[in-house]
Design an enzyme around this catalytic site. Structure first.
Site, PDB file in Angstrom:
ATOM      1  NE  ARG A  29      -1.838   2.033   3.508  1.00 29.28           N
ATOM      2  CZ  ARG A  29      -2.306   2.546   4.651  1.00 29.28           C
ATOM      3  NH1 ARG A  29      -3.553   2.305   5.017  1.00 29.28           N
ATOM      4  NH2 ARG A  29      -1.541   3.264   5.440  1.00 29.28           N
ATOM      5  CE1 TYR A  48      -4.479   6.381   7.886  1.00 26.51           C
ATOM      6  CE2 TYR A  48      -4.179   6.088   5.522  1.00 26.51           C
ATOM      7  CZ  TYR A  48      -4.327   5.552   6.783  1.00 26.51           C
ATOM      8  OH  TYR A  48      -4.312   4.197   6.945  1.00 26.51           O
ATOM      9  CG  ASP A  68      -6.740   3.997   3.278  1.00 25.00           C
ATOM     10  OD1 ASP A  68      -7.825   4.508   2.949  1.00 25.00           O
ATOM     11  OD2 ASP A  68      -6.513   3.501   4.413  1.00 25.00           O
ATOM     12  CG  HIS A 123      -7.946   7.352   5.971  1.00 31.00           C
ATOM     13  ND1 HIS A 123      -8.163   8.034   7.139  1.00 31.00           N
ATOM     14  CD2 HIS A 123      -7.646   6.083   6.331  1.00 31.00           C
ATOM     15  CE1 HIS A 123      -7.977   7.220   8.177  1.00 31.00           C
ATOM     16  NE2 HIS A 123      -7.680   6.024   7.704  1.00 31.00           N
ATOM     17  CD  GLU A 135      -7.898   0.779   2.817  1.00 29.82           C
ATOM     18  OE1 GLU A 135      -6.938   0.145   2.301  1.00 29.82           O
ATOM     19  OE2 GLU A 135      -7.940   1.035   4.032  1.00 29.82           O
ATOM     20  CD  GLU A 191      -9.992   1.739   7.518  1.00 28.30           C
ATOM     21  OE1 GLU A 191      -9.224   1.109   6.775  1.00 28.30           O
ATOM     22  OE2 GLU A 191      -9.647   2.743   8.143  1.00 28.30           O
ATOM     23  NE  ARG A 243      -8.914  -2.624   3.632  1.00 24.99           N
ATOM     24  CZ  ARG A 243      -8.800  -1.915   4.734  1.00 24.99           C
ATOM     25  NH1 ARG A 243      -9.718  -1.066   5.106  1.00 24.99           N
ATOM     26  NH2 ARG A 243      -7.737  -2.065   5.512  1.00 24.99           N
ATOM     27  CD  GLU A 271      -4.359  -2.556   6.927  1.00 26.12           C
ATOM     28  OE1 GLU A 271      -5.453  -2.776   7.481  1.00 26.12           O
ATOM     29  OE2 GLU A 271      -3.945  -1.409   6.694  1.00 26.12           O
ATOM     30  CD1 TRP A 315      -7.013  12.413   9.855  1.00 22.63           C
ATOM     31  CD2 TRP A 315      -7.540  10.388  10.593  1.00 22.63           C
ATOM     32  NE1 TRP A 315      -5.853  11.741  10.041  1.00 22.63           N
ATOM     33  CE2 TRP A 315      -6.142  10.471  10.477  1.00 22.63           C
ATOM     34  CE3 TRP A 315      -8.102   9.179  11.014  1.00 22.63           C
ATOM     35  CZ2 TRP A 315      -5.287   9.423  10.792  1.00 22.63           C
ATOM     36  CZ3 TRP A 315      -7.269   8.131  11.335  1.00 22.63           C
ATOM     37  CH2 TRP A 315      -5.863   8.252  11.231  1.00 22.63           C
TER      38      TRP A 315
END
Ligand code: GCO
Ligand code: MG
Length: 403
Positions: A147, A159, A211, A213, A237, A263, A284, A340, A403
């Site tokens: 990643r 991030y 990602d 995020h 992601e 997530e 995920r 992951e 975030w």
């Protein structure tokens, strides 16, 4: 068999972890992970004050019945605190059942569907040279997929990028939330140039992930997905906040870049539209945040009907207990995608001695009965809870952003 004790241990061997330990009258005990980054004590109280008293006296073999009674019986369903607490009970009961059977947990989940569990690691850098060093470090560790996160010109902190290049663990946690800054237009301009540089340097074969995020609107996510198509990502992601499941229809209509989400989800209902309409490619969720092994196995079976694969969330803020439970599931299910794995500090591995192994980029749960993780309670007690929060993110004009 009867449960005689359920206790919660909060320990911080570098970062906070919440562990539930359930003990039975036959001397078998089980562990479950209930770590919810930045809100650890809320879950600890939920478990200690409201769940532990209900567990004493029940038969630990009744995993499904216990899960349903905690979920339905509380009346207030879902939510990260509730589901992390239920997850810890579920995993601890699976640990006990597998220990009682004298088998590693994956055997009770159907046995091994593969020899080993493929992972992805995290590479990051403030700039391209630092990122390349980090990618080389992950490749040297054997990670079969990587990643990629980078700094954005003009932004201080972003991030997934931290200041010691090469390290895998990202120290997100701080005693007060750190304020990071964000500019979506700058990000959307920069990221495709990063992937172009990485492909030029490392070639077409290395599986690459990224990602976003939760920071983009659906149309911005669609633009990014299209711009990244030439670089053939393994996945993009959390491209947009997925509470808005409908938003993924728009993203999907515009790009063939594979999408991974989940997530922050804690219930199969969060996935209903996404899975049944095939709007994503990977689910995920973490064992720890999704209510445990029992509901995650059901989600994977639902996803399998739609040709969607697993990708269990495995950041540093899932404890080795939650990680071990994930590895057992990964080995057992047919529609495994990738795991992951960010690794742990040596002290964390000492607090949680484990049977699982990480060798040349691949995990295996080991053959110890149960989930194969123990808790060194004395060492855990020597490293007590430390207040720590995730960062907040603000646009350049000061507006709070995702975030
Ligand atoms: C990931 C995640 C994590 C989260 C963290 C929050 O893909 O691993 O995005 O890095 O930010 O788990 O607590
Ligand atoms: Mg993520």
């Amino acid at each position: 068999m009867k449960i005689v004790d359920a206790k919660v241990v909060v320990t911080s061997p570098g970062r906070n972890f919440v562990t539930l330990k359930i003990t039975t009258d036959e001397g078998i005990s089980g562990l479950g992970d209930a770590t919810l980054n930045g809100r650890e004590l809320a879950v600890a109280s939920y478990l200690q004050d409201h769940v532990a008293p209900l567990l004493v006296g029940i038969d630990p073999h009744r995993i499904e019945d216990t899960w349903q009674s905690l979920y339905r019986g509380a009346y207030w369903r879902r939510g990260p605190v509730t589901m992390a607490a239920i997850a810890a009970v579920d995993v601890a009961l699976w640990d006990i059942k597998a220990k009682a059977a004298g088998l590693p947990l994956y055997q009770l989940l159907g046995g091994a569907s593969r020899e080993r569990v493929g992972t992805y690691g995290h590479a990051n850098g403030q700039d391209i040279p630092e990122l390349f060093d980090s990618i080389r470090a992950r490749m040297a560790e054997g990670y079969p997929a990587i990643r990629i996160q980078t700094g954005i010109p003009g932004l201080k902190t972003v991030y997934g990028v931290h200041h010691s290049a090469g390290a895998t663990a990202v120290p997100h946690q701080q005693a007060r939330p750190v304020v990071e800054d964000w500019d979506t237009a700058a990000y959307l301009r920069h990221i495709p140039t990063v992937f172009e540089a990485v492909r030029n340097e490392f070639g077409p074969e290395l599986p690459l992930l990224h990602d976003a995020h939760h920071r983009l609107t659906p149309i911005q996510a669609a633009q990014l997905g299209k711009d990244l198509e030439p670089y053939r990502l393994f996945w993009l992601e959390d491209c947009t906040p997925a509470e808005d499941q409908d938003g993924l229809r728009l993203v999907r209509r515009h790009t063939t870049t594979p999408l991974a989400i989940g997530e922050v989800f804690n219930s199969v209902y969060d996935y209903q539209t996404l899975v049944s309409e095939k709007l994503i490619d990977y689910v995920r969720s973490a064992v720890t945040h999704f209510g445990g092994v029992s509901p995650l196995k059901k989600l994977f079976d639902f996803a399998a009907q739609h040709q969607i694969k697993s990708a269990i969330h495995g950041p540093e803020d899932i404890s080795p207990v939650g990680m071990a439970a994930a590895i057992h599931l990964d080995l057992a299910i047919h529609n495994f995608g990738i795991q992951e794995y960010a690794g742990y500090t040596p002290l964390t591995d000492e607090v949680f001695p484990h049977a699982y192994t990480f060798t040349d980029g691949y995990l295996h749960p080991g053959e110890a009965p149960g989930i194969g993780v123990e808790l060194d309670e004395d060492l855990a007690a020597a490293h007590g809870y430390e207040a720590a929060y995730l960062p907040v993110n603000r646009l350049l004009d000061g507006t709070v952003h995702d975030w």
